[in-house]
Motif scaffolding. Structure first.
Motif: not given
Length: 174
Positions: A112-115, A120-123, A126-131
């Motif tokens: 949830x924190x990562x989401x 807020x960083x508008x990613x 499917x962004x690789x860093x998020x994955x």
């Protein structure tokens, strides 16, 4: 106010780290109350506060009791009854199950924190860093849960071995 300050200083002192973590002694003398992890001095009345499996109990325990640590008993070649050993195994298995549930709660919180961070960083999802971050979180908690599950399997094997060795009369008394 002085009582609260005295209690706060006592609880924050470094010697409180020593001792049994699931039992606290409430030491009372006149109008003073002190909490301690060790048995109260003779001049104080004491109540024993125990925390186990999410339940807190307070018992008036002015009589001093010396608990025998199961591991020390085994090392001193003393015996533990099969009933007590099974009870200890059950309580450890229960604790590990609770810990696994807690890990799932922590995982959900971190995801949830990562989401929120991604939002807020508008990613994009499917962004690789998020994955990668999501994969790291899941891998870390999967390893912790797998470790606990492996320990529970071993404990259950020991428990079934002890139950198989127990005579029918011993099992009926449980």
């Amino acid at each position: 106010m002085a009582k609260i300050l005295y209690l706060l200083v006592l609880l924050l002192s470094p010697f409180m780290v020593l001792g049994n973590t699931n039992a606290i002694y409430k030491c009372m003398k006149d109008d003073k109350v002190v909490f301690s992890h060790s048995v109260c001095p003779e001049a104080f009345r004491q109540h024993k506060i125990e925390y186990e499996n999410g339940i807190t109990t307070e018992v008036d325990s002015d009589k001093r009791e010396i608990k025998i640590d199961p591991l020390k008993a085994l090392l001193n070649k003393q015996t533990i009854s099969k009933e007590k050993l099974l009870q200890l195994l059950d309580s450890e298995i229960y604790r590990l199950k609770q810990e696994n549930s807690y890990f799932e709660i922590l995982r959900a919180s971190e995801v949830q924190k990562l989401d929120r961070k991604r939002f807020w960083q508008t990613q994009a999802k499917d962004d690789p860093s998020y994955g990668l971050e999501l994969q790291e979180i899941n891998q870390r908690f999967d390893e912790l849960i797998l470790s606990n599950n492996n320990v529970m399997k071993v404990l259950n094997l020991h428990k079934s071995k002890i139950e198989a060795e127990a005579s029918p009369d011993e099992l009926m008394s449980q």
